[in-house]
Scaffold this active site. Structure first.
Site, PDB file in Angstrom:
ATOM      1  N   HIS A   1      44.069   1.069 -33.188  1.00 39.98           N
ATOM      2  CA  HIS A   1      42.995   0.092 -33.429  1.00 39.98           C
ATOM      3  C   HIS A   1      42.007   0.610 -34.481  1.00 39.98           C
ATOM      4  O   HIS A   1      41.483  -0.154 -35.278  1.00 39.98           O
ATOM      5  CB  HIS A   1      42.293  -0.262 -32.119  1.00 39.98           C
ATOM      6  CG  HIS A   1      43.253  -0.740 -31.067  1.00 39.98           C
ATOM      7  ND1 HIS A   1      43.041  -0.585 -29.737  1.00 39.98           N
ATOM      8  CD2 HIS A   1      44.466  -1.344 -31.192  1.00 39.98           C
ATOM      9  CE1 HIS A   1      44.072  -1.092 -29.069  1.00 39.98           C
ATOM     10  NE2 HIS A   1      44.952  -1.549 -29.926  1.00 39.98           N
TER      11      HIS A   1
ATOM     12  N   HIS B   1      45.852  -9.954 -30.609  1.00 41.57           N
ATOM     13  CA  HIS B   1      45.893  -8.508 -30.440  1.00 41.57           C
ATOM     14  C   HIS B   1      47.199  -7.921 -30.987  1.00 41.57           C
ATOM     15  O   HIS B   1      47.211  -6.854 -31.613  1.00 41.57           O
ATOM     16  CB  HIS B   1      45.684  -8.059 -28.992  1.00 41.57           C
ATOM     17  CG  HIS B   1      45.560  -6.574 -28.938  1.00 41.57           C
ATOM     18  ND1 HIS B   1      44.392  -5.925 -29.263  1.00 41.57           N
ATOM     19  CD2 HIS B   1      46.483  -5.598 -28.744  1.00 41.57           C
ATOM     20  CE1 HIS B   1      44.593  -4.627 -29.244  1.00 41.57           C
ATOM     21  NE2 HIS B   1      45.854  -4.402 -28.932  1.00 41.57           N
TER      22      HIS B   1
ATOM     23  N   HIS C   1      54.645  -1.987 -31.400  1.00 43.22           N
ATOM     24  CA  HIS C   1      54.424  -0.784 -32.209  1.00 43.22           C
ATOM     25  C   HIS C   1      55.736  -0.183 -32.725  1.00 43.22           C
ATOM     26  O   HIS C   1      55.840   0.231 -33.872  1.00 43.22           O
ATOM     27  CB  HIS C   1      53.700   0.285 -31.396  1.00 43.22           C
ATOM     28  CG  HIS C   1      52.308  -0.096 -31.028  1.00 43.22           C
ATOM     29  ND1 HIS C   1      51.360  -0.452 -31.968  1.00 43.22           N
ATOM     30  CD2 HIS C   1      51.693  -0.186 -29.823  1.00 43.22           C
ATOM     31  CE1 HIS C   1      50.228  -0.737 -31.345  1.00 43.22           C
ATOM     32  NE2 HIS C   1      50.402  -0.582 -30.047  1.00 43.22           N
TER      33      HIS C   1
ATOM     34  N   ASP D   1      47.490  -5.097 -33.805  1.00 43.63           N
ATOM     35  CA  ASP D   1      48.355  -3.914 -33.719  1.00 43.63           C
ATOM     36  C   ASP D   1      49.254  -3.804 -34.952  1.00 43.63           C
ATOM     37  O   ASP D   1      49.431  -2.724 -35.518  1.00 43.63           O
ATOM     38  CB  ASP D   1      49.242  -3.995 -32.473  1.00 43.63           C
ATOM     39  CG  ASP D   1      48.514  -3.591 -31.200  1.00 43.63           C
ATOM     40  OD1 ASP D   1      47.481  -2.902 -31.281  1.00 43.63           O
ATOM     41  OD2 ASP D   1      48.994  -3.967 -30.114  1.00 43.63           O
TER      42      ASP D   1
HETATM   43 ZN   LIG Z   1      46.728  -2.532 -29.398  1.00 50.36          ZN
END
Ligand SMILES: [Zn+2]
Length: 311
Positions: free
Chosen positions: A79, A239, A266, A243
């Site tokens: 973040h 969100h 991710h 990411d």
């Molecule tokens: Zn995150």
């Protein structure tokens, strides 16, 4: 011409570590041009320093970590990285006295506030952008992410697919043309989210000891259990977008491309960045003295002043 950036003066913050639940201090210092984002573990003797690059990113169950050859790690960088991306900060020293960056409220906003409080310093060396010239795509078990050439800066389009009563079907897609300002206003406050069953599992295994309703949206089988509810109607997909923006900046260079993804995370984002960088015919490094090479709107893409007043 867009130049490289750092922060105007040193600044630090304190917060809770997601893994340990302990108090963590992180100090940010200005760095000269072409330094990159350089992390130092100040709790180790001797200190261990590592540069943020796509190659030392490791996805974990909980977060994104940087891990060097010796196995030393710095967790929960994603973040912070997204905030740096939105401000066009490409040079910074990050000194942390723990194996993790504090999780703060689970979004990128506290980092933006902090950098807004000290200001941005423009350096006298041109910024390097990665311009994608050939399609790159990665897939895994029905999930996928791709980068294609863009004539207009950095565009993102992301779809998630959760079957949950608190996650409306029509709020699981988000597309944006990336600017620091749009990121700060529309995306930066989106918090990480998790399911109650995962929290129970993690606590049973001594993981995420710092995780709480203060730094995550938590869902039970039917609803969001945070008393304050959501910050955006579509906070979940935003969100995931936050990411992705952080994950694609792990090399410290802004990307000019169309990013499109389905159920990405991710791991897939990092694989996409590695795939891009693994073959130099996929991209070119450009500077914005070279504006004839792109009709990009990227001149406005990283207006730090607008970014810092947009949230
Ligand atoms: Zn995150």
């Amino acid at each position: 011409m867009i130049n490289q950036r750092t922060i105007l003066k040193p600044v630090s913050m304190t917060g809770i570590g997601l893994h340990s639940g302990a108090k963590v201090q992180v100090a940010f210092r200005p760095a000269p041009a072409d330094t990159g984002i350089v992390y130092t573990r100040t709790d180790l003797n001797p200190n261990v320093t590592m540069k943020c690059t796509a190659d030392n990113v490791k996805d974990t169950q909980l977060c994104t970590a940087l891990v060097n050859e010796a196995g030393v790690r710095i967790s929960t960088v994603e973040h912070l990285t997204a905030a740096l991306s939105s401000l066009g900060i490409d040079n910074l020293y990050v000194d942390v006295n723990a194996p993790e960056i504090p999780v703060m409220d689970g979004s990128a906003q506290p980092f933006l506030y902090l950098f807004a409080s000290v200001g941005i310093q423009e350096l006298s060396v041109p910024k390097k952008f990665i311009r994608v010239v050939r399609k790159v795509r990665v897939e895994n078990e029905g999930k996928w992410a791709e980068l294609t050439p863009s004539e207009s800066g950095f565009n993102l389009d992301l779809q998630i697919d959760f079957n949950h009563p608190a996650m409306d079907r029509d709020k699981q897609h988000y597309a944006m043309t990336f600017t620091g300002e749009a990121f700060a206003r529309d995306v930066s406050r989106a918090r990480t989210f998790c399911f109650m069953r995962d929290v129970e599992f993690m606590h049973a295994h001594n993981l995420a000891l710092g995780g709480s309703l203060e730094n995550a949206v938590v869902l039970d089988d039917n609803r969001v259990i945070n008393p304050e509810g959501l910050r955006y109607e579509d906070e979940f997909v935003k969100h995931k977008l936050l990411d992705a923006i952080g994950d694609l900046y792990m090399d410290g260079h802004s990307i000019l491309a169309n990013f499109k993804a389905y159920k990405t995370g991710h791991d897939l984002n990092n694989r996409l960045l590695r795939a891009l960088l693994s073959d130099s015919s996929n991209y070119e490094i450009i500077q914005f003295a070279d504006t004839q090479k792109t009709k990009s709107n990227a001149i406005n893409f990283l207006d730090a002043k607008k970014t810092l007043t947009a949230f």
